[in-house]
Write an enzyme that holds these catalytic residues in place. Structure first.
Site, PDB file in Angstrom:
ATOM      1  N   GLY A  14       2.578  -1.850  -6.966  1.00  0.00           N
ATOM      2  CA  GLY A  14       2.038  -2.885  -6.082  1.00  0.00           C
ATOM      3  C   GLY A  14       2.642  -2.800  -4.701  1.00  0.00           C
ATOM      4  CB  ALA A  15       4.041   0.071  -2.824  1.00  0.00           C
ATOM      5  CB  THR A  43      -6.630   1.393   4.674  1.00  0.00           C
ATOM      6  OG1 THR A  43      -7.958   1.898   4.547  1.00  0.00           O
ATOM      7  CG2 THR A  43      -6.241   1.339   6.147  1.00  0.00           C
ATOM      8  N   GLY A  56      12.145   9.220   8.278  1.00  0.00           N
ATOM      9  CA  GLY A  56      12.788  10.448   7.842  1.00  0.00           C
ATOM     10  C   GLY A  56      12.871  10.595   6.342  1.00  0.00           C
ATOM     11  CG  ASN A  92       5.993  -6.024  -6.220  1.00  0.00           C
ATOM     12  OD1 ASN A  92       6.448  -7.149  -6.064  1.00  0.00           O
ATOM     13  ND2 ASN A  92       4.962  -5.569  -5.514  1.00  0.00           N
ATOM     14  CE1 TYR A 158       3.168 -14.578 -11.638  1.00  0.00           C
ATOM     15  CE2 TYR A 158       4.143 -16.692 -11.021  1.00  0.00           C
ATOM     16  CZ  TYR A 158       4.045 -15.320 -10.844  1.00  0.00           C
ATOM     17  OH  TYR A 158       4.800 -14.694  -9.890  1.00  0.00           O
ATOM     18  CB  ALA A 160       2.476 -17.203 -21.037  1.00  0.00           C
ATOM     19  CE  LYS A 162       5.630 -12.151 -12.757  1.00  0.00           C
ATOM     20  NZ  LYS A 162       5.897 -10.753 -12.336  1.00  0.00           N
TER      21      LYS A 162
END
Length: 253
Positions: A14-15, A43, A56, A92, A158, A160, A162
């Site tokens: 999920g970057a 994109t 770098g 993530n 959510y 549940a 997590k």
């Protein structure tokens, strides 16, 4: 003393998301090469890749549905061919959905949260932990949430997902600890991201009144915690659920 990730390769799932992109930039700023996972936003993935290469560092983008086991193994092979083995995994990615009551929430929403919180972590472990075992080092980091402790109305799917994720991480920490692999979770509160900064200020007074630090956290503060757990400075921390919520939730002993 500094956070030095030079020579390390980190995968962030999920970057291209609001938090994921800041985590990726931060790990790169600490010296890591990056594997950037995304599902739809090609994109943004290429833009982020360019940013990291401008620092770098090496960066590779990998696309796919992270709730599928074959995606995790394909990503592993693609990353390996360019950057070598992955030293740091940051889980993530999460599926977004509309929150409502238990009685009104669709069963599909519970399944999506189980798949993107629990099964994503399982598949990433199966794909990337064996390399860490071979080199007897590694960092496996999950992004959890303060909601897992709050259990507020409308949060059931959510929460549940997590809380199930939390169980996987705690068990995994015990299973791979002998290889000097640490397994930890960062649990953000309601975080200010790039999207918030580009729009009108929200009405968050009711929330911030409950926070001891009397403010919402910044995405960079979440990324800082991830970078710490990815570094050698956290070498004796494992199995931890660490809220980065200004004290809004406090795990008790």
């Amino acid at each position: 003393m500094q956070l030095d990730l030079s020579g390390k390769t980190a995968l962030v799932t999920g970057a291209t998301g609001q938090l994921g992109r800041v985590i990726a930039r931060t790990l790169a700023a600490c010296g890591a090469n990056l594997a950037l996972h995304y599902i739809n936003n090609d994109t943004k993935a290429r833009e982020l890749q360019g940013e990291i290469e401008a620092l770098g560092r090496q960066a590779v983008i990998v696309q796919g549905d992270i709730t599928k086991q074959d995606t995790a193994f394909r990503m592993r092979d693609e990353i390996q061919s360019v950057l070598g083995g992955v030293d740091i995994v940051v889980a993530n990615a999460v599926i977004q959905y509309e929150w409502t009551t238990v009685l009104e929430q669709s069963p599909e929403d519970y399944l999506s949260q189980f798949e993107s919180c629990v099964m994503q972590s399982v598949y990433l472990a199966k794909a990337f932990i064996p390399h860490m075992q071979n080199i007897r080092a590694g960092r496996f980091i999950g992004i959890n949430t303060e909601c897992a402790m709050q259990n507020f109305a409308h949060q059931s799917a959510y929460t549940a997902g997590k809380r199930g994720m939390d169980g996987v991480y705690r068990v995994l920490a015990k299973e791979v600890g002998e290889y000097q692999i640490t397994v930890n979770q960062v649990a953000p509160g309601w975080t200010i991201s790039e999207r918030d900064r580009s729009s009108e200020p929200g009405h968050d007074e009711a929330y911030t009144r409950t926070v001891p630090l009397k403010r919402r956290g910044e995405d960079q503060e979440i990324a800082n915690a991830v970078a710490f757990l990815a570094s050698d400075l956290s070498s004796f921390i494992t199995g931890a659920y660490i809220p980065v919520s200004g004290g809004n939730v406090m795990p008790a002993i």
